[in-house]
Design a protein around this motif. Structure first.
Motif, PDB file in Angstrom:
ATOM      1  N   PRO A 128       0.657   9.166   2.721  1.00 39.85           N
ATOM      2  CA  PRO A 128       1.919   8.497   2.424  1.00 39.85           C
ATOM      3  C   PRO A 128       1.895   8.077   0.958  1.00 39.85           C
ATOM      4  CG  PRO A 128       0.490   7.011   3.629  1.00 39.85           C
ATOM      5  CD  PRO A 128      -0.261   8.308   3.462  1.00 39.85           C
ATOM      6  N   GLY A 130       4.929   7.060  -0.758  1.00 41.60           N
ATOM      7  CA  GLY A 130       6.310   6.657  -1.039  1.00 41.60           C
ATOM      8  C   GLY A 130       6.375   5.324  -1.759  1.00 41.60           C
ATOM      9  N   LYS A 142       1.937   6.898  -8.679  1.00 42.11           N
ATOM     10  CA  LYS A 142       0.515   6.514  -8.663  1.00 42.11           C
ATOM     11  C   LYS A 142      -0.430   7.728  -8.632  1.00 42.11           C
ATOM     12  CE  LYS A 142       0.995   3.122  -5.506  1.00 42.11           C
ATOM     13  NZ  LYS A 142       0.492   2.075  -4.614  1.00 42.11           N
ATOM     14  N   ASP A 275      -2.734   6.639  -1.498  1.00 41.97           N
ATOM     15  CA  ASP A 275      -2.535   7.404  -2.727  1.00 41.97           C
ATOM     16  C   ASP A 275      -3.342   6.991  -3.953  1.00 41.97           C
ATOM     17  OD1 ASP A 275      -1.140   5.104  -3.277  1.00 41.97           O
ATOM     18  OD2 ASP A 275       0.799   6.049  -3.523  1.00 41.97           O
TER      19      ASP A 275
HETATM   20  P1  UTP Z   1       0.729  -0.217  -1.089  1.00 47.51           P
HETATM   21  O1  UTP Z   1       0.315  -1.320  -0.224  1.00 47.51           O
HETATM   22  O2  UTP Z   1      -0.179   0.163  -2.224  1.00 47.51           O
HETATM   23  O3  UTP Z   1       2.146  -0.539  -1.635  1.00 47.51           O
HETATM   24  O4  UTP Z   1       0.972   1.047  -0.201  1.00 47.51           O
HETATM   25  P2  UTP Z   1       3.101   0.184  -2.683  1.00 47.51           P
HETATM   26  O5  UTP Z   1       4.462   0.094  -2.103  1.00 47.51           O
HETATM   27  O6  UTP Z   1       2.612   1.561  -3.049  1.00 47.51           O
HETATM   28  O7  UTP Z   1       2.918  -0.708  -3.990  1.00 47.51           O
HETATM   29  P3  UTP Z   1       3.769  -2.001  -4.441  1.00 47.51           P
HETATM   30  O8  UTP Z   1       3.770  -2.939  -3.287  1.00 47.51           O
HETATM   31  O9  UTP Z   1       5.138  -1.495  -4.827  1.00 47.51           O
HETATM   32  O10 UTP Z   1       3.015  -2.499  -5.641  1.00 47.51           O
HETATM   33  C1  UTP Z   1      -0.052   1.619   0.551  1.00 47.51           C
HETATM   34  C2  UTP Z   1       0.230   3.097   0.733  1.00 47.51           C
HETATM   35  O11 UTP Z   1       1.421   3.302   1.444  1.00 47.51           O
HETATM   36  C3  UTP Z   1       2.338   4.113   0.707  1.00 47.51           C
HETATM   37  C4  UTP Z   1       1.898   3.941  -0.723  1.00 47.51           C
HETATM   38  O12 UTP Z   1       2.340   5.002  -1.530  1.00 47.51           O
HETATM   39  C5  UTP Z   1       0.384   3.862  -0.575  1.00 47.51           C
HETATM   40  O13 UTP Z   1      -0.204   5.136  -0.370  1.00 47.51           O
HETATM   41  N1  UTP Z   1       3.710   3.654   1.035  1.00 47.51           N
HETATM   42  C6  UTP Z   1       4.025   2.354   0.936  1.00 47.51           C
HETATM   43  C7  UTP Z   1       4.615   4.569   1.477  1.00 47.51           C
HETATM   44  O14 UTP Z   1       4.335   5.785   1.569  1.00 47.51           O
HETATM   45  N2  UTP Z   1       5.861   4.143   1.818  1.00 47.51           N
HETATM   46  C8  UTP Z   1       6.231   2.851   1.733  1.00 47.51           C
HETATM   47  O15 UTP Z   1       7.391   2.522   2.091  1.00 47.51           O
HETATM   48  C9  UTP Z   1       5.286   1.930   1.272  1.00 47.51           C
END
Ligand code: UTP
Length: 618
Positions: A128, A130, A142, A275
């Motif tokens: 994931p 996103g 990222k 990611d």
């Molecule tokens: P994180 O906890 O790192 O959050 O997501 P985030 O949304 O990437 O970062 P902030 O909060 O904006 O700083 C954990 C994992 O879940 C994915 C992220 O890409 C990461 O791999 N993710 C998170 C999604 O795929 N979808 C979402 O809606 C939220």
């Protein structure tokens, strides 16, 4: 239903299609009359009204059960939240006894890796991606973040390099089989889709075949304005939306038919991971071996976790009705749950860590059982809501909220008899994501909390590589404390072992032919790529060894002493923006004084001697 009585909508009914009327009915019956209250009569802003219904259609298609279901779920969770109800009411946690703890480099570890190697051709990889990464202060996706500065490779590049290394292992094991292509699914969102696709395209999929990579688009969900789950509007004709969380990945695997297709193709495993933590793949073959050997339906990779640390924990949850499951409990729920059920709370054991292991969010599922569960639940994850209320009446929010779901909560949907286990590695091989900006990292580091910034993520990669070398018998200098703008950071020699050199501990052992005579001094840097067999090495400085495609390179003995490379803190000007963003989030740069390069690109088998001569072997 009497839509004529709905202000705003009534004046537009005549121009709506039958399908739009049905959607309007659905919204009104779900308590959304007010959504139309600012609508102008027909003839004004008509194009925006069309777009509104298109948006409702998108929201409807992208939620299991549709938008009506979303609003219904939202209302019931909001009612529970308003009453302050405990979402884990009825459950009691206990320390799970379902774990495996293979000591990295031990015989048992190598045997798990061997099994993992046999199974890897049947594995599908799902990330994931996103998340916007708002906390990081990096404007790109990222995946584009350099993992470390020695090679400057980005996260997605490293992930793809591991996949290729795993493919090669599978092909070596079964040369008669067709070329192995491991499926990679990336879940992107509107915030990340363009960036991820551009990254893949401009880098030729980092060596993967375009056909083996699928980017699935995660849609956002409607934002909610109040405790009645009224949709929040961004304007008269547009619903405000927010991310629904990484749990959407299961719904998308279901909706796209991919999980079913993999099953038909005979795949056996799915790995979910996040990611920004490349260490997941360093230990992956062992983790997969654990799944295979113990026939685990789900295997969660965990690490030691300090009591009360802000990371999800794995616990056995027993319900008052007697059934029990192994699942993730978020850190803010574990403590109150323990106390509410008569325990002392989350406290460190004799080893200095909580008995509840920390979840790295690396999950390996057995595909057939995953699919059968997915087809039963349709990818509908347990959801939660976290509204910030304006006052004690718990009815109005400070800002719109939404339902969220987490990938790891698939575990909660499994039957009580499902074989769920976890694999625990030491912290060195744990979870070091790059999430926080430099100021937050500095604050967390000063509190003794993992900073989860770019510097700690980079140091973790070097540390894991140095640790593997030490375990195999090499002499590698200990990490030293460096001080960056993101706080103090232990950094060892900057060692990068590219996946095509060693995708596993077993592979690394094979590559090092005289490991007890391999020594790396403090502040050295070392990068090794390709089919390299390394014997005695004394390294005090910087060395890069690259064996290109089709090259096998033997280096029986080498002494390298040079001024090397060093990490140097950014000046205030650089930190204020004169340096690139990827350096600013670290607070330092890599300065090269000397770097010895041994790079062979013409296919063939070679020996590189101590006197720096390269000879081709027959
Ligand atoms: P994180 O906890 O790192 O959050 O997501 P985030 O949304 O990437 O970062 P902030 O909060 O904006 O700083 C954990 C994992 O879940 C994915 C992220 O890409 C990461 O791999 N993710 C998170 C999604 O795929 N979808 C979402 O809606 C939220």
């Amino acid at each position: 239903m009497d839509l004529q009585s709905v202000p705003g909508l009534a004046e537009n009914l005549e121009q709506l299609t039958a399908e739009q009327v049905a959607m309007a009915e659905l919204l009104v019956s779900a308590g959304q009359r007010e959504v139309f209250s600012a609508w102008e009569p027909a003839g004004t802003h008509d194009a925006e009204k069309q777009t509104f219904f298109e948006q409702i259609g998108t929201l409807d298609r992208n939620y299991p059960g549709g938008i009506g279901c979303y609003l219904q779920n939202a209302r019931s969770l909001l009612q529970e939240a308003a009453k302050g109800e405990n979402p884990l009411e009825g459950w009691s946690p206990s320390v799970p006894k379902d774990g495996f703890q293979p000591e990295v480099g031990s015989q048992a570890y190598m045997e798990y890796e061997k099994l993992g190697r046999q199974e890897v051709q049947n594995c599908c990889f799902v990330i994931p991606a996103g998340g916007l990464g708002e906390r990081l202060g990096f404007s790109g996706v990222k995946f584009a973040l350099p993992v470390e500065l020695v090679t400057g490779s980005c996260v997605l590049e490293v992930y793809c390099a591991y996949l290729q290394a795993f493919q090669r292992l599978a092909e070596e094991d079964d040369p008669s089989a067709q070329r192995c292509q491991l499926p990679l699914v990336i879940m992107a969102s509107g915030d990340t889709e363009a960036g991820i696709k551009a990254l893949l395209k401009s880098n030729k999929y980092y060596g993967l075949e375009p056909g083996q990579v699928t980017v699935l688009l995660q849609e956002k969900v409607g934002a909610l304005a109040n405790s009645n789950a009224l949709l929040s509007m961004e304007g008269p004709y547009k619903v405000a939306t927010k991310p629904h969380g990484h749990g959407d990945v299961h719904f998308l695997l279901h909706k796209s038919g991919l999980a079913r297709r993999w099953q038909t193709e005979g795949k056996k495993w799915i790995l979910f991971f996040q990611d920004t933590n490349t260490l997941y793949l360093t230990t992956f073959l062992c983790s997969l071996g654990v799944s295979a050997k113990h026939c685990l339906l789900a295997n969660v990779v965990t690490m030691p976790r300090k009591a009360k640390e802000a990371v999800g924990s794995i616990a056995r949850l027993t319900h008052t009705d007697g059934h029990s499951i192994v699942a993730n409990v978020e850190y803010n729920q574990l403590e109150p749950l323990l106390r509410a059920t008569g325990h002392d709370g989350d406290v460190n054991g004799p080893d200095g860590f909580s008995p509840y292991p920390g979840n790295t969010n690396e999950l390996i599922f057995a595909l057939p059982e995953y699919l059968s569960e997915l087809e039963t639940n349709g990818g509908q994850m347990p959801e939660f809501i976290n509204p910030k209320y304006t006052d004690q009446t718990r009815s109005m929010f400070k800002s719109p909220t939404r339902l969220e779901c987490m990938m790891q909560d698939f575990l909660r949907l499994l039957k009580a008899d499902a074989k769920v286990g976890f694999t625990r590695y030491p912290l060195t091989f744990g979870y070091f994501p790059c999430k926080n900006d430099i100021a937050t990292a500095a604050r967390l580091a000063s509190q003794g909390t993992p900073p989860h910034g770019a510097a700690s993520a980079e140091a973790a990669v070097y540390d894991a590589n140095c640790t593997m070398l030490r375990i195999l018998g090499a002499s590698v200098a200990d990490p030293e404390e460096r001080h960056w703008k993101g706080g103090p950071q232990l950094m060892g020699p900057a060692v990068v072992l590219w996946p095509d050199f060693a995708p596993s501990m077993f592979g690394l052992r094979k590559r090092l032919t005289a490991v007890s005579k391999l020594s790396i001094a403090a502040r050295s840097s070392l990068e090794i790529r390709g089919d390299v067999y390394l014997g005695e090495l004394t390294l005090d400085g910087a060395l890069r060894i690259v064996a290109g495609p089709g090259v096998t390179l033997h280096i029986p003995k080498l002494n390298v002493h040079n001024k090397g490379q060093d990490f140097v803190g950014l000046t205030d000007d650089e930190q204020a923006g004169a340096a690139t963003e990827d350096l600013c989030i670290r607070g330092y740069k890599l300065v090269t004084q000397d770097l010895e390069r041994i790079e062979v690109t013409e296919a063939g088998c070679y020996t590189y001697s101590e006197d720096r001569t390269l000879s081709k072997r027959e």
